[in-house]
Design an enzyme around this catalytic site. Sequence first.
Site, mmCIF file in Angstrom:
data_model
loop_
_atom_site.group_PDB
_atom_site.id
_atom_site.type_symbol
_atom_site.label_atom_id
_atom_site.label_comp_id
_atom_site.label_asym_id
_atom_site.label_seq_id
_atom_site.Cartn_x
_atom_site.Cartn_y
_atom_site.Cartn_z
ATOM 1 N N ASP A 190 59.350 0.238 -91.289
ATOM 2 C CA ASP A 190 58.554 -0.974 -91.069
ATOM 3 C C ASP A 190 59.182 -1.746 -89.913
ATOM 4 O O ASP A 190 60.387 -1.641 -89.678
ATOM 5 C CB ASP A 190 58.505 -1.856 -92.316
ATOM 6 C CG ASP A 190 57.272 -2.766 -92.339
ATOM 7 O OD1 ASP A 190 57.031 -3.440 -91.307
ATOM 8 O OD2 ASP A 190 56.565 -2.795 -93.360
ATOM 9 N N ASN A 236 58.211 0.308 -84.985
ATOM 10 C CA ASN A 236 56.790 0.623 -85.086
ATOM 11 C C ASN A 236 56.593 2.107 -84.800
ATOM 12 O O ASN A 236 56.914 2.576 -83.700
ATOM 13 C CB ASN A 236 56.004 -0.235 -84.089
ATOM 14 C CG ASN A 236 54.502 -0.066 -84.249
ATOM 15 O OD1 ASN A 236 54.027 0.807 -84.973
ATOM 16 N ND2 ASN A 236 53.739 -0.902 -83.568
ATOM 17 N N ASN A 270 46.871 -0.914 -91.481
ATOM 18 C CA ASN A 270 46.016 -0.784 -90.301
ATOM 19 C C ASN A 270 45.724 0.684 -90.039
ATOM 20 O O ASN A 270 46.501 1.569 -90.411
ATOM 21 C CB ASN A 270 46.672 -1.428 -89.068
ATOM 22 C CG ASN A 270 47.984 -0.763 -88.708
ATOM 23 O OD1 ASN A 270 48.011 0.218 -87.971
ATOM 24 N ND2 ASN A 270 49.091 -1.289 -89.243
ATOM 25 N N CYS A 312 41.841 15.571 -94.326
ATOM 26 C CA CYS A 312 42.830 14.670 -93.759
ATOM 27 C C CYS A 312 42.160 13.317 -93.483
ATOM 28 O O CYS A 312 40.963 13.139 -93.707
ATOM 29 C CB CYS A 312 43.445 15.252 -92.492
ATOM 30 S SG CYS A 312 42.389 15.143 -91.013
ATOM 31 N N CYS A 315 39.302 13.653 -91.069
ATOM 32 C CA CYS A 315 38.145 14.475 -91.441
ATOM 33 C C CYS A 315 36.946 13.616 -91.822
ATOM 34 O O CYS A 315 35.804 13.922 -91.490
ATOM 35 C CB CYS A 315 38.507 15.382 -92.611
ATOM 36 S SG CYS A 315 39.506 16.808 -92.162
ATOM 37 N N CYS A 336 42.815 -14.478 -92.015
ATOM 38 C CA CYS A 336 43.660 -13.392 -92.510
ATOM 39 C C CYS A 336 43.014 -12.783 -93.745
ATOM 40 O O CYS A 336 42.165 -13.394 -94.393
ATOM 41 C CB CYS A 336 45.069 -13.888 -92.830
ATOM 42 S SG CYS A 336 45.142 -15.036 -94.220
ATOM 43 N N CYS A 389 36.880 18.955 -87.653
ATOM 44 C CA CYS A 389 37.715 17.758 -87.523
ATOM 45 C C CYS A 389 38.202 17.603 -86.086
ATOM 46 O O CYS A 389 38.499 18.599 -85.397
ATOM 47 C CB CYS A 389 38.908 17.851 -88.474
ATOM 48 S SG CYS A 389 40.030 16.443 -88.396
ATOM 49 N N CYS A 394 44.730 19.787 -87.675
ATOM 50 C CA CYS A 394 44.049 19.895 -88.964
ATOM 51 C C CYS A 394 43.268 21.192 -89.033
ATOM 52 O O CYS A 394 43.306 21.899 -90.043
ATOM 53 C CB CYS A 394 43.129 18.691 -89.169
ATOM 54 S SG CYS A 394 42.160 18.770 -90.700
#
Length: 494
Positions: A190, A236, A270, A312, A315, A336, A389, A394
Amino acid sequence: MTSPGQSLAFIFYLLIVIIMIIRRAHTTDSSRLPHSLLQLGLFCARNSPRGLGCSGEDPARWAPGLPGSLPGVGTCPCAAGLSVWPSRAAAMDSASLVEELQLRVRELEEALARERGGGQGQRARIERMSPEVTDSNPYSRLMALKRMGIVKDYEKIRTFTVAVIGVGGVGSVTAEMLTRCGIGKLLLFDYDKVELANMNRLFFQPHQAGQSKVQAAEHTLRNINPDVQFEVHNYNITTVDNFQHFMDRISYGGLEEGKPIDLVLSCVDNFEARMAINTACNELGQTWMESGVSENAVSGHIQLIIPGESACFACAPPLVVAANIDEKTLKREGVCAASLPTTMGVVAGILVQNVLKFLLNFGTVSYYLGYNAMQDFFPTMAMKPNPYCNDKNCRKQQEAYKSLQEKKAAQPKQVVVEQEEEIVHEDNDWGIELVSEVSEEELKAASGPLPDLPKGITVAYTIPNKEENVVAGETTVAESEESLEELMAKMKNM
């Protein structure tokens, strides 16, 4: 060794420094200052190479008005460090300075705990899980799952490594549950910091505001269960440089360094981060679980993704990804998403429950499990991968899985004969046995004649025949038309 006089002198110096800092706080951002006397003392001890009684510069440089060093004590070089601290703090960002001090405090606390064999309020490490039922055994309730036949080998939990990406409302509770369950190793990713706005959620506490989430989480979790190994990364994962390091830790950050981890848990908020995790796991063939809570805080879901076997994240992408819209444009200033600790706690609970079932091989693992808090609705489903996909890895994983299934189908099937186990009633402490109150003779006597029915149809019960049920030599009372009151009057006259 330091004498009592040297210790008192050091405390005297420390009190003067604190008074100076408090006075300076009126004109300095308070967030630059340590938030406790202990932290300030540890800061001094950290910067002093020889501890109490060390020699250095004249304290008059940093404490105006002091008539030089006290007899027999000398001057602590950490004082010289504090002499330039205010000017340095003015040039440094307040958040980074607080983080640096907190990191030093945490290092000292951990070193002190190791020296004390667990430290005050923290238990010592336990090398082996024990099923012993005692108040001092932190694993006794968990090992009871093995004794009750739910899990075949619960001790195996200590051999697994799980990565949690996103240590927020869901991720922090997920990490705590896994820590309490005795997971072998946790990797926490994080880049955010703890804020007072996060206090509506579980896990984090107000005094941790300003700290990075991963470091604050590690400090709390290590105190809960020192048997768990922790590895934290404060960055990040969506940036180019960090993404490559993120993939390396998935490949080589296992409990035994150099081996891959066992499971990745996505607890981010996100789509960009979800897609990054999806890309990495598809390329590495890494099994992972995705989780999420809606912006209105009254629904959520978890999803198991096995590259090539199940769909996934790309997909069946959500609207934001399918429409190729920049997610940042959907956010409005001053607005928010809602957040409920109850919903996040439920989602974290079902996520960890699914993790335990997957790792320890018990129960039914859910490929997708939703949660609607408004109707208490839990939909489940299984989604097959999309052969078209957009993620090339994948599609590659799908081909590999298809080839593997074809090889298994070509192999001769081995017939396994299952033997029926004899049902044995366990003894109990009270010596209670289950026996029938009706003998076979009484059961036959109570059965009436079977009617003539078509083939394949039987009756649930029969009507007893009164004449046939009379046992030889047994006298019966003839039926009478007299009422109950008349019969009772006759009995009184007898």
